[in-house]
Motif scaffolding. Sequence first.
Motif, PDB file in Angstrom:
ATOM      1  N   GLU A  82      26.970  -3.044  32.596  1.00  0.00           N
ATOM      2  CA  GLU A  82      26.604  -3.469  31.124  1.00  0.00           C
ATOM      3  C   GLU A  82      25.136  -4.011  30.918  1.00  0.00           C
ATOM      4  OE1 GLU A  82      28.034  -7.547  30.021  1.00  0.00           O
ATOM      5  OE2 GLU A  82      29.288  -6.452  28.586  1.00  0.00           O
ATOM      6  N   GLN A  83      24.526  -4.743  31.956  1.00  0.00           N
ATOM      7  CA  GLN A  83      23.076  -4.963  31.825  1.00  0.00           C
ATOM      8  C   GLN A  83      22.355  -3.769  31.655  1.00  0.00           C
ATOM      9  OE1 GLN A  83      21.661  -8.232  30.795  1.00  0.00           O
ATOM     10  NE2 GLN A  83      19.881  -7.030  30.609  1.00  0.00           N
ATOM     11  N   HIS A  84      22.571  -2.840  32.532  1.00  0.00           N
ATOM     12  CA  HIS A  84      21.673  -1.681  32.595  1.00  0.00           C
ATOM     13  C   HIS A  84      21.850  -0.789  31.329  1.00  0.00           C
ATOM     14  CE1 HIS A  84      20.093  -1.501  36.891  1.00  0.00           C
ATOM     15  NE2 HIS A  84      21.252  -1.685  37.372  1.00  0.00           N
ATOM     16  N   ILE A  85      23.036  -0.858  30.644  1.00  0.00           N
ATOM     17  CA  ILE A  85      23.148  -0.186  29.514  1.00  0.00           C
ATOM     18  C   ILE A  85      22.301  -0.785  28.345  1.00  0.00           C
ATOM     19  CG2 ILE A  85      24.902   0.535  27.619  1.00  0.00           C
ATOM     20  CD1 ILE A  85      26.648   1.058  29.974  1.00  0.00           C
ATOM     21  N   LYS A  86      22.435  -2.046  28.419  1.00  0.00           N
ATOM     22  CA  LYS A  86      21.762  -2.869  27.470  1.00  0.00           C
ATOM     23  C   LYS A  86      20.385  -2.633  27.571  1.00  0.00           C
ATOM     24  CE  LYS A  86      23.919  -7.426  26.502  1.00  0.00           C
ATOM     25  NZ  LYS A  86      24.403  -8.249  27.604  1.00  0.00           N
ATOM     26  N   ASN A  87      19.786  -2.528  28.641  1.00  0.00           N
ATOM     27  CA  ASN A  87      18.316  -2.169  28.953  1.00  0.00           C
ATOM     28  C   ASN A  87      17.996  -1.000  28.470  1.00  0.00           C
ATOM     29  OD1 ASN A  87      18.098  -4.678  30.394  1.00  0.00           O
ATOM     30  ND2 ASN A  87      17.977  -4.011  32.497  1.00  0.00           N
ATOM     31  N   LEU A  88      18.781  -0.094  28.610  1.00  0.00           N
ATOM     32  CA  LEU A  88      18.598   1.252  28.366  1.00  0.00           C
ATOM     33  C   LEU A  88      18.828   1.593  26.913  1.00  0.00           C
ATOM     34  CD1 LEU A  88      20.140   3.459  31.393  1.00  0.00           C
ATOM     35  CD2 LEU A  88      17.735   3.124  30.901  1.00  0.00           C
ATOM     36  N   LEU A  89      19.550   0.925  26.274  1.00  0.00           N
ATOM     37  CA  LEU A  89      19.618   1.080  24.928  1.00  0.00           C
ATOM     38  C   LEU A  89      18.682   0.322  23.934  1.00  0.00           C
ATOM     39  CD1 LEU A  89      23.680   1.059  24.274  1.00  0.00           C
ATOM     40  CD2 LEU A  89      22.221   3.108  24.585  1.00  0.00           C
ATOM     41  N   SER A  90      18.139  -0.454  24.642  1.00  0.00           N
ATOM     42  CA  SER A  90      16.961  -1.179  23.737  1.00  0.00           C
ATOM     43  C   SER A  90      15.572  -0.595  24.159  1.00  0.00           C
ATOM     44  CB  SER A  90      17.086  -2.553  23.961  1.00  0.00           C
ATOM     45  OG  SER A  90      16.626  -2.958  25.360  1.00  0.00           O
ATOM     46  N   PRO A  91      14.500  -0.731  23.203  1.00  0.00           N
ATOM     47  CA  PRO A  91      13.185   0.000  23.554  1.00  0.00           C
ATOM     48  C   PRO A  91      12.619  -0.649  24.560  1.00  0.00           C
ATOM     49  CG  PRO A  91      13.477  -0.259  21.148  1.00  0.00           C
ATOM     50  CD  PRO A  91      14.543  -1.069  21.998  1.00  0.00           C
ATOM     51  N   SER A  92      11.354  -0.250  25.232  1.00  0.00           N
ATOM     52  CA  SER A  92      10.389  -0.761  25.980  1.00  0.00           C
ATOM     53  C   SER A  92       8.986  -0.798  25.302  1.00  0.00           C
ATOM     54  CB  SER A  92      10.145   0.302  26.980  1.00  0.00           C
ATOM     55  OG  SER A  92      11.251   0.167  28.001  1.00  0.00           O
ATOM     56  N   THR A  93       8.114  -1.686  25.790  1.00  0.00           N
ATOM     57  CA  THR A  93       6.852  -1.884  25.197  1.00  0.00           C
ATOM     58  C   THR A  93       5.891  -1.890  26.284  1.00  0.00           C
ATOM     59  OG1 THR A  93       7.251  -4.187  25.855  1.00  0.00           O
ATOM     60  CG2 THR A  93       8.016  -3.769  23.344  1.00  0.00           C
ATOM     61  N   PRO A  94       5.483  -0.294  26.751  1.00  0.00           N
ATOM     62  CA  PRO A  94       4.562  -0.213  27.644  1.00  0.00           C
ATOM     63  C   PRO A  94       2.950  -0.494  27.253  1.00  0.00           C
ATOM     64  CG  PRO A  94       5.443   1.966  26.961  1.00  0.00           C
ATOM     65  CD  PRO A  94       6.037   0.899  26.305  1.00  0.00           C
ATOM     66  N   PHE A  95       2.922  -0.438  25.815  1.00  0.00           N
ATOM     67  CA  PHE A  95       1.306  -0.349  25.474  1.00  0.00           C
ATOM     68  C   PHE A  95       0.685  -1.578  25.129  1.00  0.00           C
ATOM     69  CE2 PHE A  95       2.114   3.971  25.481  1.00  0.00           C
ATOM     70  CZ  PHE A  95       3.173   4.392  24.727  1.00  0.00           C
ATOM     71  N   PHE A  96       1.465  -2.665  25.122  1.00  0.00           N
ATOM     72  CA  PHE A  96       0.923  -3.847  24.862  1.00  0.00           C
ATOM     73  C   PHE A  96       2.160  -5.099  25.339  1.00  0.00           C
ATOM     74  CE2 PHE A  96      -2.277  -6.010  22.130  1.00  0.00           C
ATOM     75  CZ  PHE A  96      -1.778  -7.346  21.956  1.00  0.00           C
ATOM     76  N   PHE A  97       1.381  -5.740  26.130  1.00  0.00           N
ATOM     77  CA  PHE A  97       2.512  -6.874  26.930  1.00  0.00           C
ATOM     78  C   PHE A  97       2.882  -7.929  25.933  1.00  0.00           C
ATOM     79  CE2 PHE A  97       4.422  -8.288  30.736  1.00  0.00           C
ATOM     80  CZ  PHE A  97       4.158  -9.507  30.630  1.00  0.00           C
ATOM     81  N   ASN A  98       4.356  -7.965  25.985  1.00  0.00           N
ATOM     82  CA  ASN A  98       4.854  -9.106  25.223  1.00  0.00           C
ATOM     83  C   ASN A  98       5.106 -10.172  26.219  1.00  0.00           C
ATOM     84  OD1 ASN A  98       5.934 -10.347  22.777  1.00  0.00           O
ATOM     85  ND2 ASN A  98       7.715 -10.261  23.886  1.00  0.00           N
ATOM     86  N   THR A  99       4.666 -11.497  25.803  1.00  0.00           N
ATOM     87  CA  THR A  99       4.449 -12.612  26.786  1.00  0.00           C
ATOM     88  C   THR A  99       5.701 -13.172  26.965  1.00  0.00           C
ATOM     89  OG1 THR A  99       3.451 -13.833  25.254  1.00  0.00           O
ATOM     90  CG2 THR A  99       2.143 -13.035  26.969  1.00  0.00           C
ATOM     91  N   LEU A 100       6.680 -13.082  25.969  1.00  0.00           N
ATOM     92  CA  LEU A 100       8.027 -13.756  25.959  1.00  0.00           C
ATOM     93  C   LEU A 100       8.811 -12.526  26.575  1.00  0.00           C
ATOM     94  CD1 LEU A 100       9.355 -16.341  25.258  1.00  0.00           C
ATOM     95  CD2 LEU A 100       9.695 -15.628  23.033  1.00  0.00           C
ATOM     96  N   TYR A 101       8.361 -11.744  27.301  1.00  0.00           N
ATOM     97  CA  TYR A 101       9.390 -10.786  27.842  1.00  0.00           C
ATOM     98  C   TYR A 101       9.819  -9.785  27.069  1.00  0.00           C
ATOM     99  CZ  TYR A 101       8.810 -14.682  31.166  1.00  0.00           C
ATOM    100  OH  TYR A 101       8.180 -15.556  32.008  1.00  0.00           O
ATOM    101  N   ASP A 102      11.221  -9.344  27.158  1.00  0.00           N
ATOM    102  CA  ASP A 102      11.741  -8.098  26.340  1.00  0.00           C
ATOM    103  C   ASP A 102      12.144  -8.831  24.997  1.00  0.00           C
ATOM    104  OD1 ASP A 102      14.430  -6.060  26.905  1.00  0.00           O
ATOM    105  OD2 ASP A 102      13.411  -6.349  24.994  1.00  0.00           O
ATOM    106  N   PRO A 103      11.304  -8.597  23.991  1.00  0.00           N
ATOM    107  CA  PRO A 103      11.488  -8.766  22.622  1.00  0.00           C
ATOM    108  C   PRO A 103      12.525  -8.460  22.031  1.00  0.00           C
ATOM    109  CG  PRO A 103       9.985  -7.142  22.572  1.00  0.00           C
ATOM    110  CD  PRO A 103      10.302  -7.604  23.994  1.00  0.00           C
ATOM    111  N   TYR A 104      13.497  -7.554  22.645  1.00  0.00           N
ATOM    112  CA  TYR A 104      14.553  -7.139  21.806  1.00  0.00           C
ATOM    113  C   TYR A 104      15.932  -7.975  22.211  1.00  0.00           C
ATOM    114  CZ  TYR A 104      11.374  -3.385  21.008  1.00  0.00           C
ATOM    115  OH  TYR A 104      10.191  -2.682  20.753  1.00  0.00           O
ATOM    116  N   ARG A 105      15.798  -8.659  23.432  1.00  0.00           N
ATOM    117  CA  ARG A 105      16.791  -9.485  23.949  1.00  0.00           C
ATOM    118  C   ARG A 105      17.112 -10.509  22.890  1.00  0.00           C
ATOM    119  NH1 ARG A 105      16.646 -11.988  29.423  1.00  0.00           N
ATOM    120  NH2 ARG A 105      18.797 -12.185  29.275  1.00  0.00           N
TER     121      ARG A 105
END
Length: 353
Positions: free
Chosen positions: A116-139
């Motif tokens: 379930e967590q892997h699916i959550k990770n794969l269904l939400s975008p990544s931010t490789p071009f600029f680091f978000n200091t509060l980790y995954d902004p889509y959570r």
Amino acid sequence: MAVGTSSGIPSTPLLKDEVDIVIPTIRNLDFLEMWRPFFQPYHLIIVQDGDPRKTITVPDGFDYELYNRNDINRILGPKAACISFNDSTCRCFGFLVSKKKYVAKDPSGKEINAPEQHIKNLLSPSTPFFFNTLYDPYREGADFVRGYPFSLREGVSTVVSHGLWLNIPDYDAPTQLVKPHERNTRQEYVDAVITVPKGALFPMCGMNLAFNRELIGPAMYFGLMGDGQPIRRYDDMWAGWCVKVICDHLGLGVKTGLPYIWHSKASNPLVNLKKEYHGIHWQEEVIPFFQAVSLPKKCTTPQECYIELSKQVKEKLGKVDVYFNKLADAMVTWIEAWDELNPSEKLSNVSAE
Ligand SMILES: O=c1ccn([C@@H]2O[C@H](COP(=O)(O)OP(=O)(O)O[C@H]3O[C@@H](CO)[C@H](O)[C@H]3O)[C@@H](O)[C@H]2O)c(=O)[nH]1
Ligand SMILES: [Mn+2]
């Protein structure tokens, strides 16, 4: 795709018709009982390593296909040479034969709904071009922090979800030898998923991994390890380095962090030292190679990127050791096998150009 729940937080879709779980095994599958609540909805692809005459029992109630070495040789013919024997690297045969969009690699541990967590990770975008200091902004409960460019907030497709481990951490043999009793309890409190930034490599562990087969599957080859090869326990590392440089080139994302699994089997550090020996000194030349890799613009599919990468491996790493010439050839065989077993995907990749 997500549907609402009483708490208002969207629930994660099962995607049971879009996910295969690949399990390499040279032992038994008793651990599936513990994982039944989370694995039963999914189709399992079991790759039986070792002696094909041995019968492996799959507990009742699971939907699965099981392949042993005879099956691999029958299906791939001479191309079977690219699938390692007597090593967990054999798992990538499961990636080849899967017909699903996503593949999760089996964790074997305590009750955590890893799929379930892997699916959550794969269904939400990544931010490789600029680091978000509060980790995954889509959570839930997080977002982009002040100063994060709005033009980058859409993110990119996440194609790899790299889970971590509780209890026995995935240390290399020298570290295991000096810290035999170290257990990873601290990570219990690191409740985070982080995008691996563009341009950064990372040590991908294959124990608890999920990926988008359609977008990056052809690059997820775990290399030549096991019987007859000078190196082991660098299968997932090799795959991770190839995958990451191709993700950076294609603008795709890799996330690491949750889900954690309880890793209970500590393999023997002295045996591992022998397996890892060449890898430990070769990687001091292999990492600078991957850090310097540049793929031409004309490479727009994972297959094209992978073939180009195999040429650079032969040209630049062949001088480190003849093994890399063999590995470069096996990389080409792997893509040939991938395209042979997945002709429609090759076409779809072509149409995606
Ligand atoms: O010859 C083999 C050995 C093992 N397997 C199956 O592969 C997985 C992992 O096996 P195990 O937990 O014994 O090995 P580790 O040392 O912990 O492996 C870790 O090291 C990494 C490098 O290979 C790997 O990604 C991690 O898992 C089990 O399912 C075994 O049954 C096998 O098929 N053939
Ligand atoms: Mn293990």
